[in-house]
Design a protein around this motif. Structure first.
Motif, short mmCIF file in Angstrom:
data_model
loop_
_atom_site.label_atom_id
_atom_site.label_comp_id
_atom_site.label_asym_id
_atom_site.label_seq_id
_atom_site.Cartn_x
_atom_site.Cartn_y
_atom_site.Cartn_z
N SER A 1 64.89 13.21 -23.47
CA SER A 1 64.20 12.27 -22.59
C SER A 1 63.48 12.98 -21.46
CB SER A 1 65.17 11.24 -22.03
OG SER A 1 66.18 11.87 -21.27
N ALA B 1 60.27 14.28 -23.01
CA ALA B 1 59.36 13.15 -23.25
C ALA B 1 58.73 12.67 -21.94
CB ALA B 1 60.11 12.02 -23.94
N SER B 2 59.54 12.56 -20.88
CA SER B 2 58.99 12.10 -19.60
C SER B 2 58.02 13.12 -19.02
CB SER B 2 60.12 11.79 -18.61
OG SER B 2 60.80 12.98 -18.23
N ARG C 1 68.62 8.89 -14.70
CA ARG C 1 67.94 8.63 -15.96
C ARG C 1 67.12 9.85 -16.36
NH1 ARG C 1 67.92 4.25 -12.79
NH2 ARG C 1 68.63 2.27 -13.65
N TRP C 2 66.80 9.95 -17.61
CA TRP C 2 65.95 11.02 -18.17
C TRP C 2 66.52 12.42 -17.92
CZ3 TRP C 2 60.78 8.98 -15.75
CH2 TRP C 2 60.46 7.77 -16.34
#
Length: 131
Positions: free
Chosen positions: A107, A110-111, A101-102
């Motif tokens: 993303s 953003a993370s 993920r990410w």
């Protein structure tokens, strides 16, 4: 050599001006994660020494308590706890990224920004607690 290979070699910079290169938030998060790990490596020695002294006798425990009245000691402890919190938060981010993920750029950025915000909030809370 082909013409395209010669063009690529001509376009490469001869001298990189490192002060003008701007790293993305993901790179900064990763670099600071490594820096906080190194800080914690050295901080473990300080923390183990403090623990050992505090457990030696009631007098040494009182001595360690009085040591925490010093502003420099409070600042060092705040720095150690801030590095620990940052390392934990960004380490969890890396673990999530290891699950797949990410991984996209948007993303990931953003993370990284969320990790910076959480780390700043943690640092402020720890600062209030230490002082």
């Amino acid at each position: 050599m082909e013409q395209s290979e010669q063009n690529v070699k001509k376009k490469r910079p001869v001298h990189l001006d490192l002060q003008t290169i701007r790293f993305p938030a993901t790179a900064i998060a990763s670099i600071l994660h490594r820096v906080s790990g190194v800080i914690m490596l050295f901080a473990v020695g300080i923390l183990i020494w403090l623990l050992n002294e505090s457990l030696a006798s009631p007098e040494s425990f009182a001595g360690i308590q009085s040591l925490f009245d010093n502003l420099l000691v409070k600042f060092v402890i705040w720095g150690i706890l801030t590095a620990l919190g940052y390392h934990l938060i960004v380490g969890l981010r890396h673990l999530v990224m290891d699950t797949g993920r990410w991984e996209e750029l948007a993303s990931g950025i953003a993370s990284a920004k969320v990790a910076f915000a959480l780390s700043a909030a943690f640092s402020i809370i720890v600062g209030i607690w230490v002082w």
